[in-house]
Scaffold this active site. Structure first.
Site, short mmCIF file in Angstrom:
data_model
loop_
_atom_site.label_atom_id
_atom_site.label_comp_id
_atom_site.label_asym_id
_atom_site.label_seq_id
_atom_site.Cartn_x
_atom_site.Cartn_y
_atom_site.Cartn_z
N GLU A 378 0.84 -1.20 0.00
CA GLU A 378 0.00 0.00 0.00
C GLU A 378 0.87 1.24 0.00
O GLU A 378 1.92 1.28 0.64
CB GLU A 378 -1.00 0.01 1.16
CG GLU A 378 -2.11 1.04 0.99
CD GLU A 378 -2.88 0.91 -0.33
OE1 GLU A 378 -2.39 1.45 -1.35
OE2 GLU A 378 -3.94 0.25 -0.36
N ASP A 453 -7.44 -0.81 -3.16
CA ASP A 453 -8.49 0.20 -3.20
C ASP A 453 -9.42 -0.03 -4.39
O ASP A 453 -9.86 0.90 -5.06
CB ASP A 453 -7.89 1.61 -3.24
CG ASP A 453 -6.90 1.79 -4.37
OD1 ASP A 453 -6.56 0.79 -5.04
OD2 ASP A 453 -6.45 2.94 -4.59
#
Length: 494
Positions: A378, A453
């Site tokens: 991430e 996401d």
């Protein structure tokens, strides 16, 4: 086009040497002896090179081997996997790693190493196996009384303590020959908490469903299982069910018993805006039997919230692997498999811990055009421990590719890759976590085919191929990962 910081000279050389292997299962006077050694330089750069060495036993079955040779130009091994090495000057001896000690007649095993060189890098001129010089053929005749297993006193095998991270009870050498990846991980003390495949069972005892297909003609669904316990997918059942219409893969079932099935991220699946992948985009064979891949195109992806069903969270250690393909990739974000956010939002550094495979280069300076194995942690795809390009990275363009990632959650992670049809794992990075990622903050969802996401409010942009993979609890040893790779190469992906 990005300018590579390091030019990689590929020096592919292959030496085939037939060597004599003293039989370990019967008196030498009655044993057929012989072996073949294939020594291949897989990559070379200023001051260093990588090599794969394959041993094929042409004589009676052996249990415990030592391969020796002499370097002619001062080469020095700096790292070796799938074995243990001793080197004194030019003389090198590599012993088995335990799990690959047994070689039946006609069987092969391999190990790999990185080494330094200066000036020239000739291949060794000859090899010996268990002290017997190479002869170029088989001597004697097969011993009719040779037992398929060796007497414990015939040739001492390396002690389990030779494996630096496995205890005797957890060493892959105690794992049966028929073991599958999740059997091997369990034997190494790092059990699978999620195991997915459209091609084969990942446990030798698994006899359930691999995935579910839905046909367009009537929206009926069918679970596709294995042909036999521990075997390959029953592709014939899919062909029969989907005959005359089209089918998509709606669910890939978890074989670990934790219930971590991944469903497509769209209406009727896990929820979201993606769609299910076609069930028939790519067929292949595994062990000679037909199977189908999960062929992800942009707009396809799969997901599961596993934070309450065994998937590691926070700073807990974990490992994972997948078998993918170097021929169906792009630079879209992001073809991942692993641990992701339960929110399906980018929740900060360390919220993810997933394998990425594709041609995306986030931080610049990439060497070549990929595809590369990286870590999606991430807020970035990391080729190593920083945002600088890792000079040890390499592209994997073969039809079938093994990719692994492990992360102890607080200080260290490692990325490896290999051809899934042959050869040993290549260590791309093994070191400190990037700055800002210690400790990790994993949330415990499972992502397959997209970034973290995605895809509750948007759609996936990546493409890639998924054949099999697993997520494990704990930090797998190198020996365990090497044993998993050995099983993958023996599975017969074609």
């Amino acid at each position: 086009m990005k300018i590579p910081r390091l030019r990689l000279w590929i020096a592919t050389g292959l030496v085939a040497v037939a060597g004599a292997a003293g039989a370990l299962t019967a008196p030498a006077a009655h044993a057929a002896t012989g072996c073949r050694v294939d020594y291949s330089v897989t990559n070379q750069w200023p001051g260093g090179f990588g090599t794969n060495v394959s041993i094929t036993n042409l004589g009676d079955a052996i249990n415990g081997w030592r391969l020796s040779w002499s370097f002619a130009a001062g080469q020095t091994i700096t790292q070796l996997w799938s074995g243990s090495v001793t080197q004194s000057g030019a003389q090198v001896t590599v012993a088995d790693a335990g799990y690959n000690a047994t070689l039946a007649t006609g069987a092969s095993t391999s190990f790999g190493f990185n080494a330094s060189w200066n000036g020239t890098n000739p291949a060794p001129a000859s090899f010996t196996l268990n002290g017997t010089a190479c002869t170029g053929g088989v001597t004697g005749s097969p011993s009719p009384s040779a037992s398929p297993s060796a007497s414990p006193s015939a040739s001492p095998r390396p002690s389990p303590s030779a494996s630096p991270s496995a205890s005797p009870s957890a060493s892959p050498s105690s794992t049966p020959v028929s073991s599958k990846p999740c059997d091997i991980y369990a034997a190494g003390g790092t059990p699978c908490v999620a195991a997915h495949s459209t091609t084969r069972a990942l446990y030798s005892s698994y006899n359930g469903s691999l995935y579910q297909v839905r046909r367009s003609s009537d929206n009926a669904t069918r679970n596709i299982g294995v042909l036999a316990q521990g075997g390959v997918a029953n592709a014939g059942a899919q062909d029969s069910f989907c005959s005359g219409t089209s089918c998509v893969i709606t669910v890939v079932y978890d074989q670990s018993g934790h219930g971590n099935d991944v469903a497509y991220q769209g209406p009727g699946g896990a929820g979201g805006r993606d769609t299910a992948a076609s069930a028939t985009s790519e067929s292949l064979t595994v062990g000679g039997s037909k199977a189908y891949s999960l062929y992800i195109k942009p707009g396809n992806s799969y997901w599961r919230d596993g934070h309450l069903t065994g998937v590691p969270t926070g700073s807990a250690p974990e490992g994972m692997y997948m078998v993918t393909s170097g021929t169906h990739v792009n630079g879209g974000c992001c073809f991942d498999y692993g641990n992701s956010e339960t929110t399906r939002k980018a929740d900060g550094a360390g919220a993810m811990d997933a394998i990425y495979f594709g041609t995306s280069c986030w931080f610049g300076g990439c060497s070549g055009s990929g595809p590369w194995v990286q870590a999606d942690l991430e807020y970035g795809l990391y080729p190593g421990g920083s945002q600088s390009w890792n000079y040890n990275q390499r592209a994997f363009t073969s039809k079938f590719v093994t990719a692994t990632l492990k992360n102890n959650g607080t200080s260290r992670f490692a990325i490896k890759g290999s051809n899934a049809q042959s050869g040993s794992l290549y260590t791309l990075y093994d070191g400190a976590l990037p700055r800002g990622y210690s400790p990790m903050r994993k949330q415990g969802a499972i992502i397959l085919g997209s970034g973290g996401d995605c895809c509750a409010t948007n759609t996936n942009q990546s493409q890639g191929t998924f054949y099999e993979g697993a997520i494990v609890s704990g930090y797998p040893s190198d020996a365990t990962e090497n044993a998993v790779q050995a099983d993958i190469t023996s599975a017969g992906y074609r």
